[in-house]
Design a protein around this motif. Sequence first.
Motif, PDB file in Angstrom:
ATOM      1  N   SER A 260       7.801  -8.299   4.205  1.00 28.43           N
ATOM      2  CA  SER A 260       8.129  -8.116   2.850  1.00 28.43           C
ATOM      3  C   SER A 260       7.639  -8.668   1.826  1.00 28.43           C
ATOM      4  O   SER A 260       8.042  -8.278   0.735  1.00 28.43           O
ATOM      5  N   GLU A 262       4.605  -9.030  -0.570  1.00 31.64           N
ATOM      6  CA  GLU A 262       3.499  -8.211  -1.103  1.00 31.64           C
ATOM      7  C   GLU A 262       2.097  -9.084  -0.881  1.00 31.64           C
ATOM      8  O   GLU A 262       1.236  -8.527  -0.746  1.00 31.64           O
ATOM      9  N   SER A 298       9.977  -2.836   5.339  1.00 31.13           N
ATOM     10  CA  SER A 298       9.181  -3.391   4.627  1.00 31.13           C
ATOM     11  C   SER A 298       8.183  -2.282   3.732  1.00 31.13           C
ATOM     12  O   SER A 298       7.700  -1.505   4.897  1.00 31.13           O
ATOM     13  N   PRO A 299       8.250  -1.987   2.660  1.00 33.54           N
ATOM     14  CA  PRO A 299       7.555  -1.067   2.025  1.00 33.54           C
ATOM     15  C   PRO A 299       6.208  -1.068   2.359  1.00 33.54           C
ATOM     16  O   PRO A 299       5.317   0.016   2.260  1.00 33.54           O
ATOM     17  N   SER A 303       3.867   1.679   3.810  1.00 36.23           N
ATOM     18  CA  SER A 303       2.488   2.382   2.715  1.00 36.23           C
ATOM     19  C   SER A 303       1.319   2.117   3.445  1.00 36.23           C
ATOM     20  O   SER A 303       0.359   2.827   3.205  1.00 36.23           O
ATOM     21  N   LEU A 332       9.479   6.233   3.335  1.00 40.30           N
ATOM     22  CA  LEU A 332       9.475   5.667   2.103  1.00 40.30           C
ATOM     23  C   LEU A 332      10.182   6.014   1.178  1.00 40.30           C
ATOM     24  O   LEU A 332      10.961   5.205   0.277  1.00 40.30           O
ATOM     25  N   VAL A 336      12.920   3.413   2.584  1.00 40.73           N
ATOM     26  CA  VAL A 336      12.435   1.936   2.362  1.00 40.73           C
ATOM     27  C   VAL A 336      12.042   1.696   0.617  1.00 40.73           C
ATOM     28  O   VAL A 336      12.498   0.707   0.305  1.00 40.73           O
ATOM     29  N   ASP A 337      11.826   2.779   0.022  1.00 38.84           N
ATOM     30  CA  ASP A 337      11.357   2.554  -1.359  1.00 38.84           C
ATOM     31  C   ASP A 337      11.929   3.882  -2.049  1.00 38.84           C
ATOM     32  O   ASP A 337      10.863   4.398  -2.832  1.00 38.84           O
ATOM     33  N   ARG A 340      10.721   4.814  -5.819  1.00 35.15           N
ATOM     34  CA  ARG A 340       9.465   5.559  -6.212  1.00 35.15           C
ATOM     35  C   ARG A 340       9.195   6.830  -5.460  1.00 35.15           C
ATOM     36  O   ARG A 340       8.391   7.340  -4.920  1.00 35.15           O
ATOM     37  N   TRP A 344       6.104   8.998  -3.676  1.00 36.17           N
ATOM     38  CA  TRP A 344       5.904   9.175  -2.101  1.00 36.17           C
ATOM     39  C   TRP A 344       5.926  10.687  -1.949  1.00 36.17           C
ATOM     40  O   TRP A 344       5.174  11.143  -1.014  1.00 36.17           O
TER      41      TRP A 344
END
Length: 358
Positions: A260, A262, A298-299, A303, A332, A336-337, A340, A344
């Motif tokens: 995770s 970046e 983990s995004p 992604s 996502l 996971v995210d 946003r 997505w």
Amino acid sequence: MAEQDNMPFYQKPEWADVVPIPQDDGPNPLVPIAYTKEYSTTMDYFRAMCKTQEKSERALDLTKIVIELSPSHYTVWYYRQQLLKELNKDLKEELEWIEWMINDHPKSYQIWHHRQVVIGRIANTLFPATSTTSTVAPITTAQATEAAVDFDTLSESQKAAVHEMVKAELDVIAESLQEDTKNYHAWSYRQWVLAHFGHGPWWVDELAYTEELIAEDVRNNSAWNQRYFVVTNGKAEGVTEEDIQREVQFAKSKIEKTPSNESPWVYLTGILRKGNHPVTEIKEFCESLLSAPRANFSPFVHSTLLDIYEVEAKEQRSAASVEKAKEEAIMLAEKVDPIRLKYWNWRKAQLQKIDVLA
């Protein structure tokens, strides 16, 4: 004599001939700055120096007084650079003072740039035939990759002198980075030092240095950025396929430990792009991470897989790849995210536009 040493400079006899020029803020300043008396008076005398363009030892002393009161005063730094040149001062002594200033003000851009100017002038003196680029211009990304000294054409004694100079500068910068590993101005100057003197042996050492920093803190994005700079600029022949493969494996090894994080993901995709390698090349690696509990949330895993499946869908016109990409977009957006979510969902909607085979 001791009494005079403690006296403000403007009260000393040698300054009696100077007529200070007060700051002119107009008749009715809206928000006047509450300068201290010491700073205000000092600047009045500095303005008088600038008006007459006096090039003297006392003018040089005055710039030091102003800078120590206000380290970011770029006009004073520039005037000091002119004085150092006009008075033919010992630049090695100037470096010692700059180092002292760096210790007190490590994030002052003007201090680091001044050190760049001084080192550039020393290099011009030692190697006048090979130094071609400006040493006064601000540090920029473009300039940081321009070599002003052709290391390969130097004599052995010159190479040794350059190596010693570069090592000394890198040591000064490293000491400052120990206090703050993400000091942007220190890193910018470090890149300039590495590149300014050509493709010498310090590039190999710098790669090892970034590896040490990343081992200490795998989330040190500045160290990852520096590693990319070294890999992409450290060889006269450019980036080789061997470099790409080595760096891909290096990034993967760090991702496996902190999926995770970046920084290694950005580094990995950047290195692939630099080597003209498709992102689909790491498909198997990314899919293998899904079995790891930490990686599954983990995004960056999801992604990257979304990007990979989307590329496959477009290149192969594959409906199966479109569905896999949609699954990643949903994962996502919903789990996971979700912060946003709109992005997505937009990515998922774009997948509908891909022309696939029936």
